[in-house]
Design a protein around this motif. Structure first.
Motif, PDB file in Angstrom:
ATOM      1  N   LEU A 130       4.543 -14.709 -38.483  1.00  0.00           N
ATOM      2  CA  LEU A 130       4.656 -14.816 -37.034  1.00  0.00           C
ATOM      3  C   LEU A 130       6.115 -14.813 -36.597  1.00  0.00           C
ATOM      4  N   PRO A 131       6.433 -14.223 -35.432  1.00  0.00           N
ATOM      5  CA  PRO A 131       7.832 -14.140 -34.985  1.00  0.00           C
ATOM      6  C   PRO A 131       8.414 -15.473 -34.545  1.00  0.00           C
ATOM      7  N   LYS A 132       7.560 -16.429 -34.213  1.00  0.00           N
ATOM      8  CA  LYS A 132       8.052 -17.760 -33.844  1.00  0.00           C
ATOM      9  C   LYS A 132       7.036 -18.802 -34.285  1.00  0.00           C
ATOM     10  N   ALA A 133       7.510 -20.029 -34.433  1.00  0.00           N
ATOM     11  CA  ALA A 133       6.646 -21.109 -34.898  1.00  0.00           C
ATOM     12  C   ALA A 133       5.535 -21.389 -33.891  1.00  0.00           C
ATOM     13  N   VAL A 134       4.369 -21.740 -34.396  1.00  0.00           N
ATOM     14  CA  VAL A 134       3.248 -22.053 -33.502  1.00  0.00           C
ATOM     15  C   VAL A 134       3.339 -23.469 -32.954  1.00  0.00           C
ATOM     16  N   SER A 135       4.270 -24.267 -33.523  1.00  0.00           N
ATOM     17  CA  SER A 135       4.387 -25.663 -33.113  1.00  0.00           C
ATOM     18  C   SER A 135       5.790 -26.152 -33.431  1.00  0.00           C
ATOM     19  N   PRO A 147       8.245 -28.684 -35.356  1.00  0.00           N
ATOM     20  CA  PRO A 147       8.050 -29.121 -36.738  1.00  0.00           C
ATOM     21  C   PRO A 147       7.100 -30.310 -36.930  1.00  0.00           C
ATOM     22  N   PRO A 148       7.204 -31.384 -36.127  1.00  0.00           N
ATOM     23  CA  PRO A 148       6.302 -32.511 -36.375  1.00  0.00           C
ATOM     24  C   PRO A 148       4.826 -32.198 -36.156  1.00  0.00           C
ATOM     25  N   GLY A 149       4.519 -31.137 -35.395  1.00  0.00           N
ATOM     26  CA  GLY A 149       3.130 -30.793 -35.132  1.00  0.00           C
ATOM     27  C   GLY A 149       2.551 -29.759 -36.071  1.00  0.00           C
ATOM     28  N   THR A 150       3.322 -29.339 -37.077  1.00  0.00           N
ATOM     29  CA  THR A 150       2.896 -28.235 -37.935  1.00  0.00           C
ATOM     30  C   THR A 150       1.662 -28.564 -38.764  1.00  0.00           C
ATOM     31  N   PHE A 151       1.584 -29.773 -39.290  1.00  0.00           N
ATOM     32  CA  PHE A 151       0.418 -30.148 -40.099  1.00  0.00           C
ATOM     33  C   PHE A 151      -0.863 -29.973 -39.290  1.00  0.00           C
ATOM     34  N   ASP A 152      -0.874 -30.513 -38.085  1.00  0.00           N
ATOM     35  CA  ASP A 152      -2.070 -30.417 -37.240  1.00  0.00           C
ATOM     36  C   ASP A 152      -2.342 -28.977 -36.807  1.00  0.00           C
ATOM     37  N   ALA A 153      -1.268 -28.185 -36.635  1.00  0.00           N
ATOM     38  CA  ALA A 153      -1.444 -26.787 -36.241  1.00  0.00           C
ATOM     39  C   ALA A 153      -2.174 -26.002 -37.331  1.00  0.00           C
ATOM     40  N   VAL A 154      -1.834 -26.259 -38.592  1.00  0.00           N
ATOM     41  CA  VAL A 154      -2.525 -25.587 -39.700  1.00  0.00           C
ATOM     42  C   VAL A 154      -3.942 -26.136 -39.847  1.00  0.00           C
ATOM     43  N   ARG A 155      -4.084 -27.422 -39.728  1.00  0.00           N
ATOM     44  CA  ARG A 155      -5.420 -28.034 -39.816  1.00  0.00           C
ATOM     45  C   ARG A 155      -6.369 -27.447 -38.770  1.00  0.00           C
ATOM     46  N   ALA A 182       1.173 -16.670 -40.895  1.00  0.00           N
ATOM     47  CA  ALA A 182       2.103 -17.598 -41.544  1.00  0.00           C
ATOM     48  C   ALA A 182       3.203 -17.983 -40.574  1.00  0.00           C
ATOM     49  N   SER A 183       3.398 -19.275 -40.384  1.00  0.00           N
ATOM     50  CA  SER A 183       4.349 -19.783 -39.395  1.00  0.00           C
ATOM     51  C   SER A 183       5.496 -20.521 -40.079  1.00  0.00           C
ATOM     52  N   SER A 184       6.703 -20.372 -39.532  1.00  0.00           N
ATOM     53  CA  SER A 184       7.877 -21.098 -40.030  1.00  0.00           C
ATOM     54  C   SER A 184       8.685 -21.621 -38.852  1.00  0.00           C
ATOM     55  N   TRP A 185       9.146 -22.862 -38.962  1.00  0.00           N
ATOM     56  CA  TRP A 185       9.951 -23.458 -37.886  1.00  0.00           C
ATOM     57  C   TRP A 185      11.447 -23.449 -38.209  1.00  0.00           C
ATOM     58  N   VAL A 186      11.832 -22.754 -39.265  1.00  0.00           N
ATOM     59  CA  VAL A 186      13.253 -22.538 -39.570  1.00  0.00           C
ATOM     60  C   VAL A 186      13.522 -21.034 -39.524  1.00  0.00           C
ATOM     61  N   PRO A 187      14.787 -20.619 -39.462  1.00  0.00           N
ATOM     62  CA  PRO A 187      15.093 -19.188 -39.348  1.00  0.00           C
ATOM     63  C   PRO A 187      14.544 -18.374 -40.520  1.00  0.00           C
ATOM     64  N   PRO A 188      14.335 -17.080 -40.325  1.00  0.00           N
ATOM     65  CA  PRO A 188      13.805 -16.220 -41.396  1.00  0.00           C
ATOM     66  C   PRO A 188      14.679 -16.190 -42.633  1.00  0.00           C
ATOM     67  N   THR A 189      15.980 -16.475 -42.464  1.00  0.00           N
ATOM     68  CA  THR A 189      16.915 -16.458 -43.599  1.00  0.00           C
ATOM     69  C   THR A 189      16.945 -17.782 -44.353  1.00  0.00           C
ATOM     70  N   GLY A 241      -6.054 -24.537 -37.193  1.00  0.00           N
ATOM     71  CA  GLY A 241      -6.167 -23.086 -37.206  1.00  0.00           C
ATOM     72  C   GLY A 241      -5.239 -22.347 -36.269  1.00  0.00           C
ATOM     73  N   LEU A 242      -4.239 -23.017 -35.700  1.00  0.00           N
ATOM     74  CA  LEU A 242      -3.243 -22.306 -34.891  1.00  0.00           C
ATOM     75  C   LEU A 242      -2.393 -21.397 -35.775  1.00  0.00           C
ATOM     76  N   ALA A 243      -2.232 -21.774 -37.026  1.00  0.00           N
ATOM     77  CA  ALA A 243      -1.630 -20.927 -38.067  1.00  0.00           C
ATOM     78  C   ALA A 243      -2.452 -21.130 -39.326  1.00  0.00           C
ATOM     79  N   ASP A 244      -2.484 -20.118 -40.178  1.00  0.00           N
ATOM     80  CA  ASP A 244      -3.247 -20.223 -41.422  1.00  0.00           C
ATOM     81  C   ASP A 244      -2.431 -20.813 -42.559  1.00  0.00           C
ATOM     82  N   ILE A 245      -1.116 -20.559 -42.532  1.00  0.00           N
ATOM     83  CA  ILE A 245      -0.232 -20.997 -43.618  1.00  0.00           C
ATOM     84  C   ILE A 245       1.073 -21.499 -43.019  1.00  0.00           C
ATOM     85  N   SER A 246       1.580 -22.601 -43.527  1.00  0.00           N
ATOM     86  CA  SER A 246       2.915 -23.072 -43.163  1.00  0.00           C
ATOM     87  C   SER A 246       3.287 -24.233 -44.082  1.00  0.00           C
ATOM     88  N   PHE A 247       4.394 -24.876 -43.782  1.00  0.00           N
ATOM     89  CA  PHE A 247       4.897 -26.017 -44.548  1.00  0.00           C
ATOM     90  C   PHE A 247       5.405 -27.049 -43.554  1.00  0.00           C
TER      91      PHE A 247
END
Length: 338
Positions: A63-68, A70-78, A29-36, A80-86
């Motif tokens: 994951l400790p840091k985003a895999v992409s 923010p604008p690339g997150t959709f393609d990253a999940v599509r 699971a990837s997030s591009w904003v802080p854990p808080t 398989g660079l991450a399994d879950i994100s927003f």
């Protein structure tokens, strides 16, 4: 007797060692904003619910840091660079059309109600058209009502806004501010602190939550609109191959935790931090809040009316039947969800 007991125990141990342990599915699971941030926390809560509902058969690795970026997150999940994100649909301009319906001004002051209504309309009208083809959509939602924040002065008219430089997040608000003649730059939320602290931008359009979440202590002025100046459309998603590989039992768990469950959880979280930011961080740093005068609201309405016509034409061209009727249905669902 002792020998026979020992032999039996040894045989049992051998059989246990030879039998495969039940497999556990782990989602990255990837997030591009802080854990808080409320987005990260809502994602973590969803993952906790997934593990509980599946009796431990499924869990997330945050994951400790985003895999992409923010604008690339959709393609990253599509891919398989991450399994879950927003992600924010508007971070990739022109890619999504129907989702703009959730970004129009004056929709409501409650993120949870708007998100639930958006999910209902999405499921009924947008999902069948493949609006987010390429990923498994777990849910859609919006943030709280959009506010004009800046470091310089009260903004009481479109002319006031046009005299400053703004960071915006894309989507309908990008179209609206350009139509109104404002000086705007499309950048992800995560870049706001640097742009404002260095004076590259004078202000940003955000929900209340963001002042606390991104530690924007330089903000001194806020202009609010009844129902918000805008909303932002989000999608919470899963890699489709990961979902397809699940057993029927585990797919049922994921499906149970999808749709309105996601919309309600993410929306309620946003309402909570919106309130906390208004009562805490903004009050502490002396943010001066004003409500947009009626003349300013009418300026926005006039321009937005043009954008709704443009949206309806674009959505119809993409296969949406009766877009204006869908917008009316959406507004009615918001009233029901309150």
């Amino acid at each position: 007797m002792t020998f026979r007991l020992a032999a039996s125990a040894a045989l049992t141990a051998t059989l246990l060692m030879g039998s495969p342990a039940s497999a556990q599915t782990v989602f990255s699971a990837s997030s591009w904003v802080p854990p808080t941030h409320t987005l990260s926390m809502a994602q973590k809560e969803w993952c906790d619910a997934l593990e509980k509902e599946s009796a431990g058969r499924m869990k997330c690795n945050i994951l400790p840091k985003a895999v992409s970026a923010p604008p690339g997150t959709f393609d990253a999940v599509r891919d398989g660079l991450a399994d879950i994100s927003f992600t924010v649909d508007g971070y990739t301009p022109g890619r999504f059309v129907n989702t703009k319906v959730a970004e129009f001004p004056f929709l409501g002051d409650d993120s949870r109600a708007t998100s639930i209504a958006y999910q209902r309309v999405y499921t009924k009208h947008f999902a069948p058209l493949g609006e987010h083809r390429g990923v498994k959509v777990l849910g859609v939602f919006t943030h709280g009502p959009g506010v004009i924040f800046n470091t310089k002065k009260p903004v009481l008219s479109s002319a006031d806004a046009a005299s400053l430089k703004w960071r915006i997040g894309g989507g309908n608000i990008n179209d609206l501010t350009k139509l109104m003649g404002w000086n705007t730059t499309l950048k992800p939320a995560s870049e706001s602190f640097e742009m404002l602290s260095t004076g590259v931008m004078d202000g940003t359009l955000f929900p209340d939550e963001s002042i606390a979440s991104f530690k924007l202590s330089m903000i001194k002025h806020a202009t609010t609109f009844p129902g918000g100046l805008y909303n932002t459309s989000f999608v919470f998603m899963m890699n489709p191959a990961k979902y397809d590989a699940l057993s029927a039992q585990d797919k049922a768990v994921v499906d149970k935790l999808s749709g309105e469950y996601v919309a309600s959880r993410f929306g309620a979280g946003w309402d909570k931090v919106d309130d906390a930011s208004r009562d805490g961080a903004q009050k502490a740093q002396g943010v001066q809040r004003v409500t947009a005068p009626e003349a300013f609201i009418n300026e926005v309405k006039a321009k937005q009316s043009q954008l709704e016509d443009q949206w309806a034409a674009a959505a119809e061209a993409k296969g949406l039947k009766n877009p204006k009727g869908v917008l009316a249905e959406f507004r009615a669902e918001i009233a029901k969800a309150k």
